[in-house]
Motif scaffolding. Structure first.
Motif, short mmCIF file in Angstrom:
data_model
loop_
_atom_site.label_atom_id
_atom_site.label_comp_id
_atom_site.label_asym_id
_atom_site.label_seq_id
_atom_site.Cartn_x
_atom_site.Cartn_y
_atom_site.Cartn_z
N THR A 44 5.36 8.72 -14.47
CA THR A 44 6.48 9.35 -13.78
C THR A 44 6.05 10.08 -12.52
O THR A 44 4.92 10.54 -12.40
CB THR A 44 7.20 10.35 -14.70
N THR A 104 10.71 6.91 -10.84
CA THR A 104 11.85 7.74 -11.20
C THR A 104 12.64 7.01 -12.28
O THR A 104 12.25 5.94 -12.73
CB THR A 104 12.72 8.03 -9.97
N ASP A 112 11.31 9.78 -15.98
CA ASP A 112 11.07 10.88 -15.07
C ASP A 112 12.10 12.00 -15.26
O ASP A 112 11.76 13.19 -15.14
CB ASP A 112 11.10 10.39 -13.63
N ASP A 113 13.33 11.64 -15.59
CA ASP A 113 14.35 12.66 -15.86
C ASP A 113 13.92 13.56 -17.02
O ASP A 113 14.07 14.79 -16.96
CB ASP A 113 15.69 12.02 -16.18
N GLN A 116 11.03 15.79 -15.90
CA GLN A 116 11.50 16.89 -15.06
C GLN A 116 12.12 18.01 -15.86
O GLN A 116 11.90 19.19 -15.57
CB GLN A 116 12.55 16.36 -14.07
N ARG A 117 12.89 17.68 -16.87
CA ARG A 117 13.61 18.72 -17.62
C ARG A 117 12.65 19.68 -18.31
O ARG A 117 12.98 20.83 -18.56
CB ARG A 117 14.60 18.12 -18.62
#
Length: 216
Positions: free
Chosen positions: A42, A58, A62-63, A66-67
Motif C-alpha cells: 500500500t 491505493t 490502502d484504505d 490509512q484508517r
C-alpha cells in the motif's frame, strides 16, 4: 472517552498472528513476514515505512492501512513488539526495530516486567515502559492521547489480554491467504461472541480479507 483500537493486525488462514521461533532474524517468527504482503503493497505503508510517497497502491487495502493512523494519540505495545530482548534489560542499547525515527510519532507505552527509563526518539515518539500491567498502560496511554484514540499494536498475547478484559472497542483484522502451520494463534481460547464482539464490516481483495470486529 478515546477508543482502544486494533488496526491492520494480520493473521494467516490458519489463524496465526506470528510464526514460530521469533528472534532478531525473524521478528515476526519464521514465515511471519509473508502475512504482511497486503500492507507492504500500500501507498500508506510505503510512505510511512520507507518515505516512498509515490510508491504503493491505493484502493481497499490502502484504505484500511490509512484508517489505522487516523485520530491516533498514543500506542500500546507488548514487549516483543518493541524488540527481541528477554528478561531484565542488560543495558539501554536496544532502541526498537525502527531506527531513531520510528513510525509512531506519538507516545508509545510498552508492557514489560522490567523497568526502564523513557526513551525519547526523533519525530515525536517516546517509549514509556510500563510494569504495572495492561490497565495502567491503557490509563496512561489515554491520558497521553489527549482525547484521541489509542492503537493497540500487539503482539498476539497483548491483544489477548485486552480482549479478555473487554477493553478493545474495535479491531481491524486482515486475513492473509498464507498458511503458517505453527506460531501464535490470535483467537486461541477466545470466545468473541461471549465477550460481546460482532463483525460489522468485511471486504476482500486479492491480497487479504479485511474484517472489522466491534464490541457491543
Amino acid at each position: 472517552m478515546s477508543r482502544l483500537r486494533v488496526e491492520s493486525f494480520t493473521i494467516s488462514l490458519d489463524g496465526y498472528g506470528a510464526g514460530p521461533d521469533q528472534d532478531l532474524a525473524h521478528p515476526l517468527g519464521v514465515g511471519g513476514t509473508a502475512l504482511h504482503g497486503w500492507a507492504m503493497s500500500t501507498r500508506t505503508f510505503q510512505t510511512k515505512l520507507f518515505g516512498n510517497a509515490q510508491g504503493g497502491v491505493t484502493g481497499i487495502d490502502d484504505d484500511f492501512a490509512q484508517r489505522g493512523f487516523r485520530n491516533m494519540g498514543a500506542w500500546i505495545l507488548g514487549r516483543n513488539m518493541f524488540g527481541p530482548v528477554r528478561g531484565p534489560w542488560p543495558d539501554e542499547s536496544w532502541r526498537g526495530w525502527w531506527g531513531e525515527n520510528p513510525v509512531y510519532h506519538v507516545p508509545v507505552f510498552v508492557l514489560t516486567h522490567h523497568a526502564r527509563p523513557p526513551l525519547v526518539m526523533e519525530g515525536g515518539t517516546t517509549f514509556h515502559f510500563v510494569t504495572e500491567g495492561p490497565l495502567v498502560a491503557l490509563e496512561r496511554a489515554r491520558a497521553a492521547a489527549g482525547g484521541k484514540d489509542v492503537r493497540l499494536g500487539g503482539g498476539v498475547n497483548t491483544i489477548q489480554q485486552y480482549l479478555r478484559l473487554r477493553l478493545i472497542d474495535e479491531m481491524h483484522i486482515a486475513i492473509s491467504p498464507v498458511l503458517l502451520g505453527a506460531g501464535e494463534r490470535l483467537f486461541e481460547g477466545i470466545n468473541l461472541p461471549a465477550l460481546g464482539y460482532i463483525c460489522t464490516r468485511h471486504e476482500s481483495t486479492p491480497l487479504a480479507t479485511h474484517i472489522v470486529l466491534t464490541r457491543r
